[in-house]
Design an enzyme around this catalytic site. Structure first.
Site, short mmCIF file in Angstrom:
data_model
loop_
_atom_site.label_atom_id
_atom_site.label_comp_id
_atom_site.label_asym_id
_atom_site.label_seq_id
_atom_site.Cartn_x
_atom_site.Cartn_y
_atom_site.Cartn_z
CG HIS A 76 39.05 55.66 5.69
ND1 HIS A 76 38.62 56.85 6.28
CD2 HIS A 76 38.72 55.08 6.65
CE1 HIS A 76 38.20 56.84 7.42
NE2 HIS A 76 38.05 55.42 7.58
CG ASP B 254 38.25 59.80 4.41
OD1 ASP B 254 38.18 59.00 3.59
OD2 ASP B 254 38.41 59.85 5.59
CB SER C 50 35.30 55.24 9.38
OG SER C 50 36.41 55.75 10.03
#
Length: 302
Positions: free
Chosen positions: A98, A151, A249
């Site tokens: 992402h 992910d 992230s």
């Protein structure tokens, strides 16, 4: 020949440091609306499962403490997103899908990986800043932003990293390592937000540590919903509000096992906040070794 080789290395490092960044135009990737879908009614539990990653209730790292840590900038038509990442080889880095994919399939237009940074806002002598293009981005083919599955992504840089004492590849689990790592102390690092109350991200590397949870224990925090916590995930306890947060992230979760061993890639957390005590959730590196090997020049230990 030695003098020529040294000159080539010096020129490569100088080139890697030449990328200037307007940090006023950079924001955490989680602020981009296209990173989570509007979900059908039967999946409304995912309202609290937005991609996220941020270091709360942590402390400042010492220079070189996390030589595999990357500050990753991805350029999209709507702006530049801040993420973390880790050094995989001198040609490839590891991050969350992402961080480099808009929606399900649209790749970032370009980006920059910053290695060796203590303060990312300053072009420090130890830093290497290397760009990448759309062609270098390889997300997992089954990545889904709808439920944040698979992910993980690898990115080929446009020029090689030069390893130094401040810049080293992460060590990943061996193929034979089937541990869940539950009970081991995990450490997550990054440049993300340091507080739920403050919008800004950290200019310097931060880190925090908590026990790694078994998936069974982690499920208890997520309403025992096996659609959220799967074998492809690993969780870090959120005790005492210590957690990754927005902007972290894609960054590394590591345990100490004969040195630092990266076992996770920051993936998601509770939308209710980073410091509320919920476990942060990561893509489990050992689950994705085939993907990593097949799409980079990395080779896992047997």
């Amino acid at each position: 020949m030695k003098s020529f080789a040294l000159l080539v290395v010096l020129l490569a490092v100088a080139s890697a440091k030449s990328i200037d960044i307007d940090w006023s135009q950079v924001r955490p990737i989680e602020e981009f609306d296209h990173y989570w879908a509007r979900l059908p009614a039967e999946m409304q539990i995912y309202r609290s499962q937005r991609p996220s990653g941020r270091i709360t209730n942590g402390q400042v790292a010492t220079p070189g403490q996390f030589p595999y840590q990357i500050a990753l900038l991805s350029n999209f038509p709507t702006g530049t997103g801040l993420c973390g990442g880790s050094v995989l080889t001198n040609n490839y880095i590891l991050t969350a899908a992402h961080c480099v994919v808009s929606g399900a399939t649209t790749l970032a237009l370009s980006g920059t990986a910053i290695m060796g940074a203590q303060n990312r806002n300053v072009n420090e002598p130890e830093q290497q800043r290397i760009g990448f293009t759309t062609a270098g981005i390889i997300p997992h083919p089954q990545y889904s932003p709808t439920n944040i599955r698979n992910d993980i992504a690898v990115v080929r840089l446009s020029s090689p990293i030069t390893f130094t004492p401040r810049i080293q590849p992460a060590r990943l689990p061996a193929r034979s390592d089937t541990r869940q790592f539950g009970g081991m102390m995990g450490t997550v690092s990054g440049f993300g937000r340091t507080s739920d109350a403050l919008p800004g991200t950290s200019a310097v590397v931060m880190f925090t540590s908590n026990p790694v949870l078994t998936n069974a224990d982690c499920l208890g925090f997520w309403n025992n919903n096996a659609a959220i916590i799967q074998p492809q995930n690993v969780c870090l306890s959120g005790a005492d509000g210590r957690s990754s947060c927005n902007g972290d992230s894609g960054g590394p979760l590591a345990v100490q096992d004969g040195g630092s061993l990266q076992i996770g890639v920051v993936s998601f957390g509770s939308a209710a906040g980073c410091a509320i005590g919920m476990p942060s959730v990561y893509a489990r590196v050992s689950f994705f070794l085939d993907f990593i090997e097949n799409n980079s020049d990395f080779t896992a230990a047997p």
